[in-house]
Design a protein around this motif. Structure first.
Motif, short mmCIF file in Angstrom:
data_model
loop_
_atom_site.label_atom_id
_atom_site.label_comp_id
_atom_site.label_asym_id
_atom_site.label_seq_id
_atom_site.Cartn_x
_atom_site.Cartn_y
_atom_site.Cartn_z
N GLU A 106 -11.09 -16.78 24.55
CA GLU A 106 -10.87 -16.11 23.26
C GLU A 106 -9.44 -16.34 22.77
N MET A 107 -8.49 -16.34 23.70
CA MET A 107 -7.09 -16.58 23.33
C MET A 107 -6.90 -18.00 22.80
N GLU A 162 -13.33 -15.83 30.16
CA GLU A 162 -13.77 -15.48 28.81
C GLU A 162 -12.60 -14.96 27.97
N THR A 163 -11.73 -14.18 28.60
CA THR A 163 -10.55 -13.67 27.88
C THR A 163 -9.65 -14.82 27.45
N ASP A 200 -14.73 -13.05 33.88
CA ASP A 200 -14.16 -12.20 32.81
C ASP A 200 -12.82 -12.75 32.34
N THR A 201 -12.00 -13.21 33.27
CA THR A 201 -10.69 -13.76 32.90
C THR A 201 -10.85 -15.05 32.11
#
Length: 220
Positions: A205-206, A201-202, A198-199
């Protein structure tokens, strides 16, 4: 070091390690996985570290052979993330000294996964630094740094996604060498791998957002 094939063969003979496992130990391009054999479990994962000077992720393959009364770890080079495990072994009250080799294998896997969070934190710091750079003074070097980050994120996904399935396989209890009590701890490691994913993927996106901002600023 694992590139001394004759040494690996000698250890393989001493511990009856399957020839296919010996090949995978030497071939460091393996994806994270776990395989069950009659008397052993074979686990492959990627240990990550962060090179502060070069601002890049370094990876190496770690292979674990879990038997009824032992764990053998194979690493590419000296230096690792296992010092917390060593310290716990030295403590007389440590759970590591009371439980079996399956718990030791879990502890080694857990140390590797926990260190992923440290690497991700370093990447987050790089993204923040690039964010300031994109706004204040974007340059071709800024674009190169963003593209390098994108490649590192893809590399992380390649390492972590199959690891989640490998840990899940161990957790499901398909191996007679993994006790029920240890499977509970492996469930926690599985949850951590999901958090890592999850991290990642975050952060991806950034990085994509940074690239959009950079391209917009250059075109204007």
């Amino acid at each position: 070091g694992i590139h001394d094939v004759s040494l690996i063969q000698k250890m393989g003979d001493a511990f009856s390690i399957h020839p296919l496992v010996q090949e995978d130990i030497v071939n460091t391009g393996q994806r994270p996985k776990t395989e069950a054999f009659e008397d052993q479990d074979f686990i492959v994962l990627k240990m990550l570290s962060y090179d502060e000077e070069r601002e890049e992720i370094r990876s190496e393959q770690v292979s674990l052979v879990l038997g009824e009364s032992y764990v053998i770890s194979f690493q590419e080079q000296e230096g690792d993330v296992f010092d917390p495990v060593r310290k716990r072994i030295q403590s007389e009250k440590s759970r590591l000294r009371k439980h079996g080799p399956d718990y030791l294998a879990y502890s080694l896997i857990d140390s590797v996964v926990d260190h992923y969070f440290i690497v991700l934190e370093k990447l987050g710091d790089r993204i923040e630094k690039l964010d300031d750079e994109v706004v204040a003074n974007p340059s071709p070097e800024t674009l190169s740094s963003i593209q390098n980050l994108k490649r590192e994120m893809l590399l992380l996904r390649k390492f972590v996604w199959p690891l989640r399935e490998a840990v899940s396989t161990l957790q499901r209890g398909e191996s007679p060498r993994i006790k029920r009590t240890t499977r509970l701890y492996l469930r926690d490691v599985h949850d951590h791998t999901v958090q890592v994913i999850d991290t990642i993927e975050t952060l991806r996106e950034m990085v994509s957002s940074l690239l959009d901002i950079y391209l917009s600023s250059v075109s204007n």
